[in-house]
Write an enzyme that holds these catalytic residues in place. Structure first.
Site: not given
Ligand SMILES: [Zn+2]
Length: 390
Positions: A132
């Site tokens: 992320h």
């Molecule tokens: Zn995840």
């Protein structure tokens, strides 16, 4: 038979610790490593501790001002106020955050370098997969994006085609963003639908920038998807794209948070299906990338029940010493689990769902089925851009 695999490990990666009540508990890494040892797998691989990623390596993906912000927050966690995504609920700053994040990144970069150089056919960094992190911000428990950095290093070394497969329950948004405009990198993410899960991106229509059309692939699965649907979706999209793209290296992310016991998400996948996709990725690497395979960890918040078993299977597969699902978990490891957590820990390397079965896409699809609608949406959005039949 696979060539000798490398397991990237430095005990200090367990310092990637956001604090007591944070879901990404580093015990998941320590227990995984102990389970690998309990099966004697550390004898079947080369255990390598790579050096931390340095400035120039981090800069392959991350902006200079962001790296400076991470360093500042690492030196003085109390001063982190949310800028650059640092000091938030998801990504609270902690002392030494820069050093340990750079260390984890260094393991994935080291894995990529070893595979590219031919020092190892396969290399695993289960402390990695922090997919992320964005070029200029922390996100979703991820500070430096080791997956993006490994891929960027391969490009720097001369790779022209790198494929990234991400089967974490969350969209691999940071890696997609890093290579959105780069047709040399094919990013494929299978995840729970953005309507129901962080980071609310990863719609099938996200197919890459104009200059790299069709190089980003997203399969957005309905909440509740179980083994048969998850495997059907994987096999309905991934092998055909990899066969068409013919990557020189395959980088895969095996977040274990798709599991039905995971506290943070809503898919219903078993350990047995996770293992089946690990085996499929291994086979794709051999079939299309001369075996050049970098395998990473990722999410996974059932830190005792699921993560250690899932990633121990991954190491065993890379080592060419697959563990049969019905195998008992070594008693020595269960005792260590109890000593550390007061939990009994799982008894077998299966959830009792082996062998897993699924219907092949070619056998036909049901337009009224939500899973099939998700697969179809992805094939229709991407395949024509790659000259393939949807
Ligand atoms: Zn995840």
């Amino acid at each position: 038979m696979s060539g000798r695999a490398q397991l990237m490990w430095d005990e200090a990666v367990t310092g990637y610790d956001f604090g007591r009540d944070h879901p990404m508990d580093p015990i998941r890494l320590a227990l995984t490593r102990r389970l690998v040892d309990a099966f004697g797998l550390d004898k079947d691989v080369d255990v390598v501790a790579a050096k931390p990623a340095g400035e120039s390596t981090l800069r392959l993906v991350h902006r200079e001002d962001y790296v400076e912000a991470v360093k500042a927050a690492s030196a003085d966690p109390g001063a982190a106020d949310g800028a650059y995504g640092l000091g938030t609920m998801d990504d609270p700053a902690f002392a030494g955050m820069h050093e340990v994040s750079a260390l984890i990144a260094g393991q994935s970069v080291g894995a990529a370098e070893a595979v590219w150089a031919g020092d190892a056919l396969h290399a695993v960094n289960f402390a990695g997969g922090l997919h992320h992190a964005m070029p200029g911000a922390a996100s979703g428990f991820c500070i430096y994006n080791d997956a993006s950095l490994a891929i960027a290093r391969l490009l720097e070394l001369g790779a022209e085609r790198v494929a990234y497969i991400d089967v974490d329950v969350h969209h691999g948004d940071g890696v997609q963003a890093a290579f959105w405009e780069d047709p040399r990198v094919l990013t494929i993410s299978l995840h729970e639908h953005p309507r129901t899960l962080f980071p609310q991106t990863g719609w099938p229509e996200e197919t890459g920038a104009e200059v790299a059309e069709g190089s980003a692939v997203n399969v957005a699965l309905p909440a509740g998807t179980g083994d048969a649907g998850w495997l059907r979706a994987f096999h309905a999209v991934v092998p055909e794209l990899i066969a068409d793209f013919r990557p020189q290296v395959l980088v895969t992310q095996h977040g274990a948070d798709t599991h039905f016991e995971d506290p943070l998400a809503h898919l219903a996948v078993s350990l047995d299906a996770q293992r089946a996709v690990q085996v499929a990725c291994h086979e794709l690497a051999h079939e299309y990338a001369d075996g050049k395979w970098v395998a990473l960890g990722g999410g996974g918040y059932a830190v005792v029940e699921v993560v250690p078993r899932s990633w121990t299977h991954l190491v065993a597969i890379a080592a060419g010493r697959e563990i049969a699902p019905e195998t008992l978990v070594p008693e020595s490891w269960r005792q260590e689990v109890f000593a550390r957590t007061r939990q009994l820990g799982p008894g077998r390397m299966t959830d009792g769902r082996w062998p897993v079965s699924f219907a092949e896409w070619d056998a036909g699809y049901d337009p009224a089925d939500r899973l099939d609608q998700a697969v179809l949406a992805t094939r229709r959005a991407v395949y024509p851009l790659r000259g393939l039949l949807a």
